[in-house]
Design a protein around this motif. Structure first.
Motif, mmCIF file in Angstrom:
data_model
loop_
_atom_site.group_PDB
_atom_site.id
_atom_site.type_symbol
_atom_site.label_atom_id
_atom_site.label_comp_id
_atom_site.label_asym_id
_atom_site.label_seq_id
_atom_site.Cartn_x
_atom_site.Cartn_y
_atom_site.Cartn_z
ATOM 1 N N ASP A 9 0.817 -1.216 0.000
ATOM 2 C CA ASP A 9 0.000 0.000 0.000
ATOM 3 C C ASP A 9 0.849 1.265 0.000
ATOM 4 N N ALA A 10 2.107 1.143 0.406
ATOM 5 C CA ALA A 10 3.002 2.310 0.420
ATOM 6 C C ALA A 10 4.424 1.821 0.227
ATOM 7 N N LEU A 11 5.266 2.679 -0.317
ATOM 8 C CA LEU A 11 6.671 2.340 -0.460
ATOM 9 C C LEU A 11 7.357 2.419 0.895
ATOM 10 N N PRO A 12 8.337 1.565 1.129
ATOM 11 C CA PRO A 12 9.042 1.614 2.417
ATOM 12 C C PRO A 12 9.930 2.840 2.517
ATOM 13 N N GLY A 13 10.198 3.260 3.743
ATOM 14 C CA GLY A 13 11.129 4.351 3.952
ATOM 15 C C GLY A 13 12.559 3.872 3.813
ATOM 16 N N ARG A 14 13.493 4.812 3.717
ATOM 17 C CA ARG A 14 14.906 4.476 3.585
ATOM 18 C C ARG A 14 15.688 5.225 4.666
ATOM 19 N N MET A 15 16.542 4.473 5.383
ATOM 20 C CA MET A 15 17.307 5.081 6.452
ATOM 21 C C MET A 15 18.234 6.193 5.942
ATOM 22 N N ASP A 16 18.810 5.986 4.734
ATOM 23 C CA ASP A 16 19.770 6.967 4.253
ATOM 24 C C ASP A 16 19.114 8.164 3.573
ATOM 25 N N GLN A 17 17.816 8.096 3.352
ATOM 26 C CA GLN A 17 17.051 9.201 2.769
ATOM 27 C C GLN A 17 17.500 9.584 1.355
ATOM 28 N N SER A 18 18.307 8.747 0.708
ATOM 29 C CA SER A 18 18.788 9.118 -0.625
ATOM 30 C C SER A 18 17.873 8.625 -1.733
ATOM 31 N N ALA A 19 17.094 7.596 -1.466
ATOM 32 C CA ALA A 19 16.200 7.051 -2.489
ATOM 33 C C ALA A 19 14.969 7.931 -2.633
ATOM 34 N N ARG A 20 14.350 7.839 -3.803
ATOM 35 C CA ARG A 20 13.153 8.638 -4.045
ATOM 36 C C ARG A 20 12.142 7.809 -4.823
ATOM 37 N N PRO A 21 10.845 8.066 -4.627
ATOM 38 C CA PRO A 21 9.828 7.349 -5.398
ATOM 39 C C PRO A 21 9.770 7.889 -6.816
ATOM 40 N N ALA A 22 9.463 7.009 -7.764
ATOM 41 C CA ALA A 22 9.369 7.439 -9.162
ATOM 42 C C ALA A 22 8.430 6.511 -9.909
ATOM 43 N N GLY A 23 7.690 7.083 -10.850
ATOM 44 C CA GLY A 23 6.873 6.301 -11.759
ATOM 45 C C GLY A 23 7.633 6.027 -13.037
ATOM 46 N N LEU A 24 7.001 5.293 -13.944
ATOM 47 C CA LEU A 24 7.679 4.876 -15.165
ATOM 48 C C LEU A 24 8.061 6.044 -16.061
ATOM 49 N N ARG A 25 7.259 7.099 -16.096
ATOM 50 C CA ARG A 25 7.568 8.207 -17.000
ATOM 51 C C ARG A 25 8.910 8.849 -16.653
ATOM 52 N N GLU A 26 9.261 8.871 -15.359
ATOM 53 C CA GLU A 26 10.577 9.368 -14.965
ATOM 54 C C GLU A 26 11.608 8.258 -15.004
ATOM 55 N N ALA A 27 11.312 7.162 -14.307
ATOM 56 C CA ALA A 27 12.315 6.109 -14.133
ATOM 57 C C ALA A 27 12.654 5.403 -15.436
ATOM 58 N N GLY A 28 11.683 5.298 -16.348
ATOM 59 C CA GLY A 28 11.917 4.584 -17.595
ATOM 60 C C GLY A 28 13.027 5.176 -18.427
ATOM 61 N N LEU A 29 13.285 6.479 -18.284
ATOM 62 C CA LEU A 29 14.357 7.138 -19.024
ATOM 63 C C LEU A 29 15.695 7.063 -18.302
ATOM 64 N N LEU A 30 15.691 6.665 -17.026
ATOM 65 C CA LEU A 30 16.899 6.698 -16.212
ATOM 66 C C LEU A 30 17.477 5.320 -15.939
ATOM 67 N N LEU A 31 16.622 4.322 -15.826
ATOM 68 C CA LEU A 31 17.059 2.998 -15.407
ATOM 69 C C LEU A 31 17.735 2.226 -16.531
ATOM 70 N N SER A 32 18.531 1.251 -16.160
ATOM 71 C CA SER A 32 19.128 0.329 -17.125
ATOM 72 C C SER A 32 18.028 -0.514 -17.774
ATOM 73 N N PRO A 33 18.306 -1.118 -18.935
ATOM 74 C CA PRO A 33 17.294 -1.992 -19.539
ATOM 75 C C PRO A 33 16.798 -3.080 -18.593
ATOM 76 N N ARG A 34 17.690 -3.647 -17.787
ATOM 77 C CA ARG A 34 17.248 -4.679 -16.839
ATOM 78 C C ARG A 34 16.258 -4.116 -15.834
ATOM 79 N N ASP A 35 16.615 -3.002 -15.202
ATOM 80 C CA ASP A 35 15.743 -2.444 -14.170
ATOM 81 C C ASP A 35 14.449 -1.900 -14.766
#
Length: 313
Positions: free
Chosen positions: A98-124
């Motif tokens: 129902d929600a994304l988990p938090g991250r202790m280091d605070q460096s990660a960010r939530p993203a949908g496909l329209r953003e992430a699809g242009l940034l991620l490797s083909p595998r990811d």
């Protein structure tokens, strides 16, 4: 229908590059194998929620899915989807929460496909497309369309079974056509949907209707939306588009009449552009290009002859 010479192979469409992941569908019903894969120390897991995942930037400038070993993953009883294995034997799972988990280091960010699809490797990107598509389908198809009873998840997230009537339901994919239409002067037809910002133009598109071929769909959609009749239709490429469950089938099409009459419901404005017209409109800001993740941008580029300007969000 003829087939367009493949000009996407040297620069694959977003979300379509070879991911190196074998979906290994033959394992989806093997509960013992799935349990062993889940408990293996090399297995990697990520959470999907509302079409988003966590991504993170690496010190060397890449962007990756945030994945963890299975033993560190959040607990879920049923919404665990097997996505496949790679050449090294690593298994990948997605967890729907129902929600994304938090991250202790605070460096990660939530993203949908329209953003992430242009940034991620083909595998990811491939893993994310698979997971988002399954999540969308799971959220929208919890009840049996035959008898109305609540269904249960099977086949590692790829089937929903009805315990009441025995029906099996599979993930839905809706075929949609998207086409770059050109006329006898080699101008391209671009339109602006009613809910788009001023100046945002793209190719026309629409869903294939029951009992209709894709060629018929191309011609019908162009005529319905812009009043332009189409003759020759050439297939270019396809792109998964889980927003929420489409497969975009891309075409080049040749108009047999130049007159434009927009429907006013889906398309508010449509115009013919020469290459010089479009270049000047991009330069002045009169026309905003479609987002680079979409097959629409590639269809226009095939006609335009060079990459489009990067759109302003």
């Amino acid at each position: 229908m003829t087939t367009w010479t493949d000009r996407t192979a040297d620069r694959p469409l977003s979300l379509t590059a070879p991911s190196g992941i074998d979906r290994a569908a033959h394992h989806r019903l093997d509960e013992a194998w799935l349990a062993a894969a889940w408990s293996h120390p090399t297995t990697r897991v990520f959470v999907v929620s509302g079409g988003q995942v966590l991504i993170d930037d690496t010190p060397d400038g890449r962007t990756e899915l945030v994945m963890t070993p299975a033993f560190e993953a959040p607990v879920t009883e049923t919404h665990r989807y097997f996505l496949g294995t790679d050449d090294d034997g690593v298994s990948y799972f997605a967890l729907q929460k129902d929600a994304l988990p938090g991250r202790m280091d605070q460096s990660a960010r939530p993203a949908g496909l329209r953003e992430a699809g242009l940034l991620l490797s083909p595998r990811d990107a491939g893993l994310m497309v698979h997971a988002v598509a399954l999540e969308n389908w799971q959220r929208l198809h919890r009840f049996c369309s035959r008898c109305g009873e609540r269904t249960v998840i099977a086949a590692a997230g790829h089937i929903r079974r009805c315990p009441a009537c025995g029906a099996e339901h599979y993930p839905r994919t809706d075929p949609a056509v998207i086409m770059a239409v050109t006329d006898e002067h080699d101008r391209i037809l671009l339109g602006r949907q009613v809910h788009w910002p001023e100046g945002r133009f793209s190719t026309l598109a629409g869903f294939v209707e029951p009992g209709e071929s894709i060629e018929q769909s191309v011609r019908r959609e162009v005529f319905e939306e812009a009043g332009v009749t189409v003759g020759e239709v050439e297939y270019v490429a396809s792109q998964p588009w889980p927003f929420p469950s489409s497969l975009m089938l891309g075409f080049m099409a040749r108009a047999t009449s130049p007159e434009i009459t927009v429907d006013g419901e889906e398309i508010e404005e449509a115009r013919w552009f020469s290459r010089d017209d479009l270049s000047a409109a991009f330069e002045s800001g009169e026309v905003l290009p479609p987002y680079g993740i979409s097959i629409a941008a590639r269809l226009i580029e095939l006609w335009y002859g060079k990459p489009l300007p990067r759109p302003v969000p």
